[in-house]
Design a protein around this motif. Structure first.
Motif, short mmCIF file in Angstrom:
data_model
loop_
_atom_site.label_atom_id
_atom_site.label_comp_id
_atom_site.label_asym_id
_atom_site.label_seq_id
_atom_site.Cartn_x
_atom_site.Cartn_y
_atom_site.Cartn_z
N LYS A 23 24.48 -31.08 2.33
CA LYS A 23 25.53 -30.25 1.76
C LYS A 23 25.03 -29.56 0.51
CE LYS A 23 28.84 -33.06 0.87
NZ LYS A 23 30.12 -33.72 0.53
N ARG A 24 25.56 -28.37 0.25
CA ARG A 24 25.21 -27.63 -0.96
C ARG A 24 26.43 -26.84 -1.43
NH1 ARG A 24 25.00 -22.16 -0.21
NH2 ARG A 24 24.69 -21.40 1.93
N ALA A 25 26.39 -26.43 -2.69
CA ALA A 25 27.44 -25.57 -3.24
C ALA A 25 27.02 -24.11 -3.01
CB ALA A 25 27.60 -25.84 -4.71
N LYS A 26 27.99 -23.23 -3.05
CA LYS A 26 27.69 -21.81 -2.87
C LYS A 26 27.31 -21.18 -4.21
CE LYS A 26 30.42 -21.10 1.23
NZ LYS A 26 31.64 -20.50 1.79
N ALA A 27 26.52 -20.11 -4.14
CA ALA A 27 26.06 -19.39 -5.33
C ALA A 27 27.07 -18.31 -5.70
CB ALA A 27 24.70 -18.78 -5.05
N TYR A 28 26.82 -17.61 -6.81
CA TYR A 28 27.61 -16.46 -7.28
C TYR A 28 28.98 -16.85 -7.80
CZ TYR A 28 23.96 -14.21 -4.59
OH TYR A 28 22.75 -13.84 -4.08
N LYS A 29 29.13 -18.04 -8.38
CA LYS A 29 30.43 -18.46 -8.89
C LYS A 29 30.36 -18.75 -10.39
CE LYS A 29 34.75 -19.97 -8.18
NZ LYS A 29 35.19 -20.16 -9.55
N SER A 30 29.26 -18.43 -11.07
CA SER A 30 29.10 -18.86 -12.46
C SER A 30 29.56 -17.82 -13.48
CB SER A 30 27.66 -19.26 -12.72
OG SER A 30 26.81 -18.18 -12.43
N HIS A 31 29.35 -16.55 -13.26
CA HIS A 31 29.75 -15.54 -14.24
C HIS A 31 29.99 -14.21 -13.54
CE1 HIS A 31 25.70 -13.60 -14.35
NE2 HIS A 31 25.34 -14.80 -13.99
N ILE A 32 30.46 -13.22 -14.30
CA ILE A 32 30.88 -11.90 -13.78
C ILE A 32 31.91 -12.10 -12.68
CG2 ILE A 32 30.09 -9.61 -13.06
CD1 ILE A 32 27.25 -10.39 -13.80
N LEU A 33 32.97 -12.85 -13.02
CA LEU A 33 33.98 -13.18 -12.03
C LEU A 33 35.14 -12.19 -11.99
CD1 LEU A 33 34.07 -17.01 -12.70
CD2 LEU A 33 32.96 -15.85 -10.81
N THR A 34 35.22 -11.30 -12.98
CA THR A 34 36.36 -10.39 -13.05
C THR A 34 36.36 -9.39 -11.91
OG1 THR A 34 35.07 -9.06 -14.60
CG2 THR A 34 36.70 -10.56 -15.54
N LYS A 35 35.19 -8.96 -11.48
CA LYS A 35 35.13 -7.96 -10.41
C LYS A 35 35.22 -8.57 -9.01
CE LYS A 35 30.99 -6.51 -11.78
NZ LYS A 35 29.69 -5.83 -11.83
N LYS A 36 35.16 -9.89 -8.91
CA LYS A 36 35.25 -10.56 -7.60
C LYS A 36 36.71 -10.86 -7.28
CE LYS A 36 30.69 -12.39 -8.34
NZ LYS A 36 29.97 -13.40 -9.06
N ALA A 38 40.09 -12.68 -5.71
CA ALA A 38 40.54 -14.07 -5.72
C ALA A 38 40.13 -14.76 -4.43
CB ALA A 38 42.05 -14.12 -5.91
N LYS A 39 40.19 -14.04 -3.32
CA LYS A 39 39.82 -14.62 -2.02
C LYS A 39 38.34 -15.00 -2.01
CE LYS A 39 39.65 -13.51 2.90
NZ LYS A 39 39.91 -12.49 3.91
N ARG A 40 37.52 -14.11 -2.55
CA ARG A 40 36.08 -14.37 -2.58
C ARG A 40 35.75 -15.57 -3.46
NH1 ARG A 40 31.92 -9.76 -4.69
NH2 ARG A 40 30.05 -11.01 -4.77
N LYS A 41 36.39 -15.64 -4.63
CA LYS A 41 36.15 -16.77 -5.54
C LYS A 41 36.65 -18.08 -4.94
CE LYS A 41 37.98 -14.49 -9.07
NZ LYS A 41 38.42 -14.14 -10.44
N ARG A 42 37.77 -18.04 -4.25
CA ARG A 42 38.32 -19.23 -3.61
C ARG A 42 37.36 -19.74 -2.53
NH1 ARG A 42 42.92 -17.11 -2.84
NH2 ARG A 42 42.68 -16.44 -0.68
N ASN A 43 36.78 -18.84 -1.75
CA ASN A 43 35.84 -19.24 -0.70
C ASN A 43 34.52 -19.75 -1.27
OD1 ASN A 43 37.49 -18.82 1.54
ND2 ASN A 43 37.01 -16.63 1.58
N LEU A 44 34.16 -19.33 -2.47
CA LEU A 44 32.94 -19.82 -3.12
C LEU A 44 33.09 -21.25 -3.61
CD1 LEU A 44 31.84 -16.67 -5.14
CD2 LEU A 44 30.69 -17.64 -3.16
N ARG A 45 34.34 -21.73 -3.77
CA ARG A 45 34.56 -23.11 -4.21
C ARG A 45 34.13 -24.11 -3.15
NH1 ARG A 45 40.70 -22.67 -5.40
NH2 ARG A 45 40.66 -20.96 -6.87
N LYS A 46 34.27 -23.74 -1.90
CA LYS A 46 34.00 -24.67 -0.80
C LYS A 46 32.50 -24.91 -0.65
CE LYS A 46 37.94 -22.76 1.65
NZ LYS A 46 38.32 -21.84 2.72
N GLY A 47 32.15 -26.11 -0.32
CA GLY A 47 30.75 -26.42 -0.05
C GLY A 47 30.37 -25.95 1.34
N THR A 48 29.10 -25.94 1.62
CA THR A 48 28.62 -25.55 2.94
C THR A 48 27.35 -26.34 3.24
OG1 THR A 48 28.04 -23.67 4.33
CG2 THR A 48 27.27 -23.60 2.07
N LEU A 49 26.83 -26.17 4.44
CA LEU A 49 25.64 -26.91 4.85
C LEU A 49 24.39 -26.07 4.67
CD1 LEU A 49 27.04 -28.51 8.12
CD2 LEU A 49 26.78 -29.60 5.89
#
Length: 65
Positions: A23-36, A38-49
């Motif tokens: 299992k791993r966490a998804k990337a692109y969730k640490s900064h510059i979140l204003t332009k992303k 809510a749906k994209r940020k919510r999906n980045l919370r979930k882990g993946t394989l």
């Protein structure tokens, strides 16, 4: 034969599922979140394989997890 050392950086980033997949966490969730959206940020919370190609190498780095 001595024990293998766990790669501490990998141990903090990866974990194993019950079936032995990595299992791993998804990337692109640490900064510059204003332009992303809510749906994209919510999906980045979930882990993946991790892909099968990379999983073998990662398992060597975390032998006792």
């Amino acid at each position: 034969m001595p024990k293998m050392k766990t790669h501490r950086g990998a141990a903090k980033r990866f974990s194993l599922t019950g079936t032995g997949q990595v299992k791993r966490a998804k990337a692109y969730k640490s900064h510059i979140l204003t332009k992303k959206s809510a749906k994209r940020k919510r999906n980045l919370r979930k882990g993946t394989l991790v892909s099968k190609a990379d999983a073998k190498n990662i398992k060597m780095l975390i032998p006792y997890k």
